[in-house]
Design a protein around this motif. Structure first.
Motif, PDB file in Angstrom:
ATOM      1  N   UNK A 142       0.778  -1.253   0.000  1.00 25.12           N
ATOM      2  CA  UNK A 142       0.000   0.000   0.000  1.00 25.12           C
ATOM      3  C   UNK A 142       0.800   1.288   0.000  1.00 25.12           C
ATOM      4  N   UNK A 143       2.032   1.276   0.506  1.00 29.23           N
ATOM      5  CA  UNK A 143       2.728   2.570   0.581  1.00 29.23           C
ATOM      6  C   UNK A 143       3.720   2.762  -0.555  1.00 29.23           C
ATOM      7  N   UNK A 144       3.673   1.898  -1.575  1.00 31.67           N
ATOM      8  CA  UNK A 144       4.607   2.085  -2.700  1.00 31.67           C
ATOM      9  C   UNK A 144       3.899   2.013  -4.055  1.00 31.67           C
ATOM     10  N   UNK A 145       4.526   2.646  -5.045  1.00 30.70           N
ATOM     11  CA  UNK A 145       4.091   2.494  -6.439  1.00 30.70           C
ATOM     12  C   UNK A 145       5.104   1.596  -7.127  1.00 30.70           C
ATOM     13  N   UNK A 146       4.616   0.732  -7.987  1.00 36.17           N
ATOM     14  CA  UNK A 146       5.500  -0.203  -8.698  1.00 36.17           C
ATOM     15  C   UNK A 146       5.219  -0.090 -10.194  1.00 36.17           C
ATOM     16  N   UNK A 147       6.281   0.020 -10.977  1.00 32.42           N
ATOM     17  CA  UNK A 147       6.145   0.040 -12.441  1.00 32.42           C
ATOM     18  C   UNK A 147       7.161  -0.922 -13.037  1.00 32.42           C
ATOM     19  N   UNK A 148       6.951  -1.253 -14.312  1.00 34.08           N
ATOM     20  CA  UNK A 148       7.932  -2.052 -15.053  1.00 34.08           C
ATOM     21  C   UNK A 148       8.380  -1.186 -16.224  1.00 34.08           C
ATOM     22  N   UNK A 149       9.690  -1.015 -16.365  1.00 39.46           N
ATOM     23  CA  UNK A 149      10.170  -0.017 -17.326  1.00 39.46           C
ATOM     24  C   UNK A 149      11.212  -0.579 -18.298  1.00 39.46           C
ATOM     25  N   UNK A 150      11.421   0.193 -19.368  1.00 41.90           N
ATOM     26  CA  UNK A 150      12.541  -0.120 -20.272  1.00 41.90           C
ATOM     27  C   UNK A 150      13.810   0.521 -19.709  1.00 41.90           C
ATOM     28  N   UNK A 151      14.913   0.421 -20.458  1.00 42.05           N
ATOM     29  CA  UNK A 151      16.195   0.899 -19.899  1.00 42.05           C
ATOM     30  C   UNK A 151      16.212   2.409 -19.700  1.00 42.05           C
ATOM     31  N   UNK A 152      15.262   3.127 -20.332  1.00 44.65           N
ATOM     32  CA  UNK A 152      15.200   4.580 -20.140  1.00 44.65           C
ATOM     33  C   UNK A 152      14.199   5.003 -19.077  1.00 44.65           C
ATOM     34  N   UNK A 153      13.658   4.020 -18.373  1.00 42.65           N
ATOM     35  CA  UNK A 153      12.722   4.349 -17.298  1.00 42.65           C
ATOM     36  C   UNK A 153      11.300   4.610 -17.787  1.00 42.65           C
ATOM     37  N   UNK A 154      11.017   4.265 -19.045  1.00 46.55           N
ATOM     38  CA  UNK A 154       9.646   4.451 -19.562  1.00 46.55           C
ATOM     39  C   UNK A 154       8.801   3.215 -19.261  1.00 46.55           C
ATOM     40  N   UNK A 196       6.430   0.117 -19.461  1.00 44.92           N
ATOM     41  CA  UNK A 196       6.141  -0.832 -20.541  1.00 44.92           C
ATOM     42  C   UNK A 196       4.698  -1.310 -20.415  1.00 44.92           C
ATOM     43  N   UNK A 197       4.110  -1.729 -21.524  1.00 45.60           N
ATOM     44  CA  UNK A 197       2.733  -2.248 -21.459  1.00 45.60           C
ATOM     45  C   UNK A 197       2.667  -3.505 -20.584  1.00 45.60           C
ATOM     46  N   UNK A 243       8.044  -7.856 -20.203  1.00 38.11           N
ATOM     47  CA  UNK A 243       9.037  -7.842 -19.126  1.00 38.11           C
ATOM     48  C   UNK A 243       9.974  -6.645 -19.209  1.00 38.11           C
ATOM     49  N   UNK A 244      10.334  -6.135 -18.077  1.00 38.41           N
ATOM     50  CA  UNK A 244      11.287  -5.031 -17.992  1.00 38.41           C
ATOM     51  C   UNK A 244      11.772  -4.915 -16.564  1.00 38.41           C
ATOM     52  N   UNK A 267       7.155  -8.664 -15.013  1.00 40.63           N
ATOM     53  CA  UNK A 267       6.074  -8.162 -15.860  1.00 40.63           C
ATOM     54  C   UNK A 267       4.814  -8.044 -15.019  1.00 40.63           C
ATOM     55  N   UNK A 268       4.055  -6.974 -15.275  1.00 39.44           N
ATOM     56  CA  UNK A 268       2.771  -6.784 -14.579  1.00 39.44           C
ATOM     57  C   UNK A 268       1.651  -7.347 -15.442  1.00 39.44           C
ATOM     58  N   UNK A 269       0.601  -7.885 -14.816  1.00 40.89           N
ATOM     59  CA  UNK A 269      -0.563  -8.271 -15.627  1.00 40.89           C
ATOM     60  C   UNK A 269      -1.647  -7.198 -15.484  1.00 40.89           C
ATOM     61  N   UNK A 270      -2.771  -7.398 -16.150  1.00 40.83           N
ATOM     62  CA  UNK A 270      -3.804  -6.364 -16.161  1.00 40.83           C
ATOM     63  C   UNK A 270      -4.415  -6.153 -14.780  1.00 40.83           C
ATOM     64  N   UNK A 271      -4.286  -7.142 -13.889  1.00 37.71           N
ATOM     65  CA  UNK A 271      -4.845  -6.999 -12.542  1.00 37.71           C
ATOM     66  C   UNK A 271      -3.845  -6.407 -11.556  1.00 37.71           C
ATOM     67  N   UNK A 272      -2.645  -6.091 -12.033  1.00 38.26           N
ATOM     68  CA  UNK A 272      -1.638  -5.486 -11.146  1.00 38.26           C
ATOM     69  C   UNK A 272      -0.734  -6.496 -10.456  1.00 38.26           C
TER      70      UNK A 272
END
Ligand code: AMP
Length: 513
Positions: A336-348, A350-351, A355-356, A392-397
């Motif tokens: 609950x206290x963090x945000x999590x993302x999956x990114x490419x090598x430039x920090x963007x 990813x869908x 995987x990233x 990799x994240x799925x559509x449900x997080x």
């Protein structure tokens, strides 16, 4: 806020509540725990330590570990807990690098450190917690709580250093408070009736779960063996009831084997929080079948301790969900206290499904690496912690981890995630453990090699394992070689040392002419 506030409050509200135990024996109640910690604070300040100074702990699991941690915090000091399983030279490196001015030891591991102490630049005091000198420190007058800002260093945590020297991760009071609150919201709602059992080194995540249980006014139990003995754990759980503990996947496996083999009653265990390394779907399924609905998974790293994602009990149990199997193999959703993302090598970003690198932002993310601005700048970019884990994240997080980026295999230009191959091989009934790594290959870049440990008395051939892979995954991902070994090399936390396995595959360099 100074995290010692949690102990001050628990002791004021309920001084007679049992707090620290060794095995079945009560060591102290909350009032006494608090009094001893405050007295230690006075003694440390009287010995010349000043706010912000560091105090190292090189101890096997023992109640005094928590007394020293809270004592140091009362005094406004920071702690440097050192894994008691480290070689004395490794421990000395950490004590020296963290510039600790005092070291608290248990004699079993401390004696080997003593000859190295003269070489440590800042150490002025070495205190053995089994001596009258320590006992008299716990009899001083009680200190007041030192003012600490949320960003002040509380705990200097050294990474396990499977590559290069360990780095000091600066964990603040804010980090630990956020981690503690997440325990209640995402892992387990600890109550006063619970008991936390320290079956893994308290210098690591297991010890950090103490704070949620101090907040709850729960009991703390250090096994007499000081470590992980499945029979002792089941016996102590039956005695204390409502037991929670942190266990690495290898420990879970040993506990499950024990319960299955002996038919022991695991009902004294309320919650086993597992994490720190991959838990394969087949293993957690078996664990739940043998021990019941007692599991929660966390994914974290020293740099965001115990707190990136969690796979909740209800998700583990929801067998009717169409994606239950995928969820079992995932590490759950962002805490609950963090945000999590999956990114490419430039920090963007990813869908979903791609995987990233996993990146994290929030109040549990470390302040930085101690005395290492360069590594800090490489790891925390635009406020996001780059974990070095591929997922990799799925559509449900739900996040599924593949591997550490350095463990990914690139063969013929295709990425192969060892974890995926390992999951398949573990589906073979004869396979107890497996680790898949890349071996340098002149044409392909790397080729896939599997190190396999078979169950006792069981047999399997490379051809059989190859067949299994062909039935489940793309041809190019299957190992080209199966090496049957008696055991996998592991570090002190039970993590498989893939670097060592890779080294075994590289031909030794020619001796110099
Ligand atoms: P450490 O900082 O020594 O605790 O190691 C943290 C690393 O262990 C993470 O970056 C991951 O690679 C791995 N790890 C931690 N928790 C899990 C988990 N639940 N599943 C798979 N790997 C994990």
């Amino acid at each position: 806020m100074n995290l010692a506030t949690l102990l001050a409050r628990a002791a004021r509200v309920d001084p007679a509540a049992p707090a620290l135990h060794v095995g079945r024996r009560l060591h102290s109640r909350y009032g006494e725990f608090d009094r001893r910690a405050r007295a230690l604070a006075t003694s440390m300040l009287d010995a010349g330590l000043a706010r912000g100074d560091r105090v190292a702990l090189f101890m096997t699991n023992t109640p005094e570990f928590l007394e020293v941690v809270f004592g140091a915090w009362y005094a406004g000091l920071a702690v440097v807990p050192v894994n008691c399983k480290l070689h004395p030279r490794e421990a000395a490196y950490i004590v020296d690098h963290g510039e600790a001015r005092a070291v608290f030891v248990t004699p079993d591991v401390g004696h080997a450190l003593m000859p190295l102490v003269p070489g440590l630049r800042r150490v002025e005091h070495v205190i053995d917690v089994r001596t009258p000198a320590f006992a008299s420190m716990t009899e001083s007058r009680a200190a007041d709580i030192a003012d600490r800002a949320p960003d002040d260093l509380a705990w200097l945590f050294y990474t396990s250093g499977t590559t290069g020297q360990p780095k000091g991760v600066m964990i603040t009071h804010r980090n630990l408070l956020a981690m503690t609150l997440c325990y209640f919201s995402d892992v387990d709602a600890a109550t006063r009736e619970d008991a936390i059992l320290y079956a893994a080194p308290m210098s690591h995540g297991a010890g950090m779960y103490a704070f949620a249980h101090v907040l709850a006014g729960a009991r703390h139990v250090v096994p007499e063996s000081g470590g992980f003995d499945p029979a002792e754990i089941v016996e102590l759980s039956a005695h204390h009831r409502n037991v929670a503990m942190f266990a690495a996947p290898t420990m879970v496996k040993r506990l499950v084997d024990h319960v299955e083999a002996t038919g022991a009653d695991p009902s004294g265990v309320k919650t086993i929080v597992y994490g720190g390394g991959p838990m394969y779907a087949a293993d957690i399924r078996r664990a739940m079948a043998v021990m019941g609905p007692r599991f929660v998974q966390i994914y974290g790293q020293g740099e965001s301790p115990m707190t990136i994602t969690a796979l909740a009990r209800r998700h583990l149990l929801d067998t009717s969900h169409p994606r239950h199997t995928e969820r079992l193999a995932s590490v759950g959703v962002a805490q609950s206290c963090v945000e999590v993302r999956v990114t490419d090598e430039n920090g963007r970003s990813l869908p979903n499904g791609t995987p990233g690198e996993v990146v994290v932002r929030g109040d549990t993310v470390m302040k930085g690496y101690w005395r290492n601005a360069e590594a800090t700048a490489n790891t925390i970019r635009d406020g996001w912690l780059f974990t070095g884990d591929v997922g990799a994240l799925d559509d449900d997080g739900f996040l599924t981890l593949m591997d550490r980026s350095k463990d990914m295999i690139i063969s013929g230009g295709s990425n192969i995630y060892p974890r995926e191959v390992e999951e398949v091989l573990l589906g073979h009934p004869a396979v107890a453990e497996v680790s898949v790594v890349g071996k340098p290959h002149a044409d392909w870049g790397e080729e896939v090699v599997a190190f396999v440990v078979l169950r006792e008395g069981a047999r399997a051939t490379g051809a059989e394992l190859d067949r299994l892979c062909l039935d489940h995954i793309a041809r190019f991902k299957r190992p080209k070689q199966y090496l049957f070994v008696a055991a996998l090399p592991k570090n002190n936390y039970g993590k498989v040392l893939k670097t060592e396995l890779r080294n075994r595959l590289v031909p030794p360099a020619d001796p110099p002419a």
